[in-house]
Design a protein around this motif. Structure first.
Motif, mmCIF file in Angstrom:
data_model
loop_
_atom_site.group_PDB
_atom_site.id
_atom_site.type_symbol
_atom_site.label_atom_id
_atom_site.label_comp_id
_atom_site.label_asym_id
_atom_site.label_seq_id
_atom_site.Cartn_x
_atom_site.Cartn_y
_atom_site.Cartn_z
ATOM 1 N N SER A 15 9.997 0.139 -43.948
ATOM 2 C CA SER A 15 10.603 1.462 -43.882
ATOM 3 C C SER A 15 12.122 1.440 -43.875
ATOM 4 C CB SER A 15 10.103 2.208 -42.633
ATOM 5 O OG SER A 15 10.497 1.527 -41.451
ATOM 6 N N ARG A 16 12.718 0.301 -43.420
ATOM 7 C CA ARG A 16 14.181 0.286 -43.290
ATOM 8 C C ARG A 16 14.689 -1.151 -43.262
ATOM 9 N NH1 ARG A 16 15.645 -0.484 -37.828
ATOM 10 N NH2 ARG A 16 13.836 -0.654 -36.447
ATOM 11 N N VAL A 37 4.787 1.848 -43.619
ATOM 12 C CA VAL A 37 5.582 2.459 -42.559
ATOM 13 C C VAL A 37 4.638 2.755 -41.396
ATOM 14 C CG1 VAL A 37 7.186 3.456 -44.222
ATOM 15 C CG2 VAL A 37 5.233 4.799 -43.448
ATOM 16 N N ARG A 41 7.145 10.156 -40.544
ATOM 17 C CA ARG A 41 8.469 10.602 -40.946
ATOM 18 C C ARG A 41 8.863 9.982 -42.279
ATOM 19 N NH1 ARG A 41 12.274 9.511 -35.857
ATOM 20 N NH2 ARG A 41 13.814 10.329 -37.347
ATOM 21 N N THR A 43 11.042 8.070 -44.903
ATOM 22 C CA THR A 43 11.891 6.893 -44.746
ATOM 23 C C THR A 43 12.535 6.529 -46.081
ATOM 24 O OG1 THR A 43 10.214 5.242 -45.328
ATOM 25 C CG2 THR A 43 10.231 6.026 -43.038
#
Length: 232
Positions: A15-16, A37, A41, A43
């Motif tokens: 996700s990041r 993820v 939410r 991402t």
């Protein structure tokens, strides 16, 4: 890993930061990427998927919940994977282990060591015989390289992860696939902190280069983003 334009990677934890950069780098090199993820939410992975011409897809899994790992396996049951890459890592306060609460210790060990192995045990059979299973480890998991202490619980979790992967490799000694524990270097992320030596775009291309260089090498290897062997 298959030498074709249709290699498929499943990146757990994309996700990041490092995981997202890994998914991005693989997609840029022609891979089909399934990234996961945890929550609902939006991402950076969703943005990547939207701009990828269907080469990147998003799945949901919380690796600390075994039933969600099993559900992911069921959803992907028709897919063959060339690469399963497990990216997981949290760290709490940098304090002596005697000051760490039981709850904090348990959360870090479950997230960083137990959960990745549950993913590998559950999703590993989806990886083809010429494929690779890789886990994001750390030089802090090396007993030999621990010369100045600090980050005690995080270090313990990565050492546990390394030991569990050694056990997995021993139990599956006839497995022709490549098994990797990869140290991405000390990277400027929320986990690595602002004083880290590397930017993400210095680390992750090296990680993927290492994946490519190690492809086809049976057995377990503990290496860094420059494909250098690390001491256990």
């Amino acid at each position: 890993m298959q030498e074709s334009n249709h290699k498929t990677a499943l990146v757990i934890g994309a996700s990041r930061t490092l995981g997202l950069a890994l998914a991005t780098e693989l997609a840029q090199r022609g891979w089909d990427v399934i990234g996961t993820v945890r929550g609902d939410r939006r991402t950076g992975l969703h943005d990547l998927a939207d701009s990828s011409d269907d080469r990147v897809t998003v799945e949901h899994v919380d690796t600390t919940k075994p039933e969600q790992i099993s559900a992911l396996r069921d959803r992907l049951s028709e897919r063959d994977l060339d690469l399963l890459f497990v990216n997981a890592g949290i760290a709490h306060a940098n304090i002596p282990v005697s000051e760490v609460t039981t709850e904090s210790f348990t959360e870090v060990l479950v997230t960083n060591a137990l959960s990745p192995m549950r993913v590998i045990e559950t999703l590993g059979p989806m990886v083809v015989e010429t494929g690779m299973i890789a886990v994001m480890s750390s030089r802090q998991g090396s007993l030999t390289m621990n010369t100045n202490g600090g980050n005690e619980v995080y270090r313990a979790s990565k050492s546990a992860l390394n030991q569990l992967m050694r056990s997995y490799a021993a139990r599956n000694a006839d497995d022709p696939r490549t098994l990797l524990l990869i140290n991405p270097g000390w990277v400027r992320t929320g986990l690595g902190g602002p004083g880290a030596l590397l930017e993400i775009d210095e680390s992750i291309p090296g990680v993927v280069n290492t994946l490519e260089a190690r492809a086809g090498q049976k057995g377990l290897h503990f290496v860094d983003y420059e494909n250098q062997v690390l001491p256990w």
